[in-house]
Design a protein around this motif. Sequence first.
Motif, PDB file in Angstrom:
ATOM      1  N   HIS A  79       0.855  -1.195   0.000  1.00 26.23           N
ATOM      2  CA  HIS A  79       0.000   0.000   0.000  1.00 26.23           C
ATOM      3  C   HIS A  79       0.887   1.240   0.000  1.00 26.23           C
ATOM      4  O   HIS A  79       2.110   1.121  -0.001  1.00 26.23           O
ATOM      5  N   HIS A  81       2.461   3.574   2.062  1.00 25.28           N
ATOM      6  CA  HIS A  81       2.797   3.625   3.491  1.00 25.28           C
ATOM      7  C   HIS A  81       2.835   5.075   3.975  1.00 25.28           C
ATOM      8  O   HIS A  81       3.259   5.974   3.251  1.00 25.28           O
ATOM      9  N   HIS A 154      -7.504  -0.144   5.898  1.00 23.65           N
ATOM     10  CA  HIS A 154      -6.409   0.692   6.435  1.00 23.65           C
ATOM     11  C   HIS A 154      -6.186   1.860   5.465  1.00 23.65           C
ATOM     12  O   HIS A 154      -6.078   3.012   5.889  1.00 23.65           O
ATOM     13  N   ASP A 171      -0.482  -3.852   6.031  1.00 21.61           N
ATOM     14  CA  ASP A 171      -0.974  -3.403   7.345  1.00 21.61           C
ATOM     15  C   ASP A 171      -2.396  -3.878   7.602  1.00 21.61           C
ATOM     16  O   ASP A 171      -3.105  -3.324   8.429  1.00 21.61           O
ATOM     17  N   HIS A 213       4.626  -4.543   9.883  1.00 18.10           N
ATOM     18  CA  HIS A 213       5.131  -3.767  11.026  1.00 18.10           C
ATOM     19  C   HIS A 213       4.998  -4.584  12.294  1.00 18.10           C
ATOM     20  O   HIS A 213       4.018  -5.298  12.474  1.00 18.10           O
TER      21      HIS A 213
HETATM   22 FE   LIG Z   1       0.438   1.450   6.533  1.00 15.47          FE
END
Ligand SMILES: [Fe+2]
Length: 294
Positions: A79, A81, A154, A171, A213
């Motif tokens: 994506h 970020h 997200h 994420d 993450h």
């Molecule tokens: Fe993200």
Amino acid sequence: MTLPDVELNTNPEVTGFFDEQSNTISYVVKDPDSNACAVIDAVMEFDQSAGRLTYDGADRVIAFIRQNNLSLEWIIETHVHADHLSGAPYIQQELGGKIGISEHIQTVQDTFGKIFNEGTEFQRDGSQFDALFQDNDTYMVGNMRCFAMHTPGHTPACMVHVMGNAAFAGDTLFMPDGGSARADFPGGDAGQLYDSIARVLELPDDVRLFICHDYGPGGRAIAWETTIREQKQTNIHVGGGKTREDFIKFRTERDEQLAMPKLIIPSLQVNMRAGEVPTDEDGNMMLKVPVNKL
Ligand SMILES: [Fe+2]
């Protein structure tokens, strides 16, 4: 769920690279039947006080690929970020490969093109990227057929990439004790995130899930590999049969408490351009700070 025609028993070699500045994990994924590989979510470091870019993490990825005589075919962004700057173009310059992201990058470019007051020269059609994936699109890494799942929530342009028995969550999910990512950025939606997670959890139980993450909740060591089974059973935000309503309420209340990521302003400007830093009329790399807009 109908899956594309892929072989989920293929067992790629996955190597994670941890970035301490943003707690991001980048991956090199190697096809077991050839020397082909893909990189997922590459990072470059940015010292915001000094306005200085460095490439230690990307250099480690490049060195690993060279040492193992791998051929880089894809550089994938799960994506756009908001917490780190992409190292994709830096790696591409050294090793080649195509940079790919969701076709819904166009929505993200439209939203942030307005917030950053980008001029008409900023294309909102995703053309900065080499490939735009649609839901369930398949592509090859060597002999391994992979596919991309559209998993908004997200952000509008999030995708989970499935490569054999390894899935890259971006994420959309954190480790089971970390739960899920926030859904309050422009274009985010907690209900959509719940639905996307539910779809990912329909993958077979033994699929390895690699997250983007980790913050080591409760002081545990940094970790990045789990399974669909573990997520279904123990994810603190969605596991054990939590309802959509519970999730939306929890996620919304929690997101109201969260500060913006330290590097969100430079990250968005760079990442919506496939990792290229914008330049001024003289060709100098230059970033903006929109005031009271985020
Ligand atoms: Fe993200």
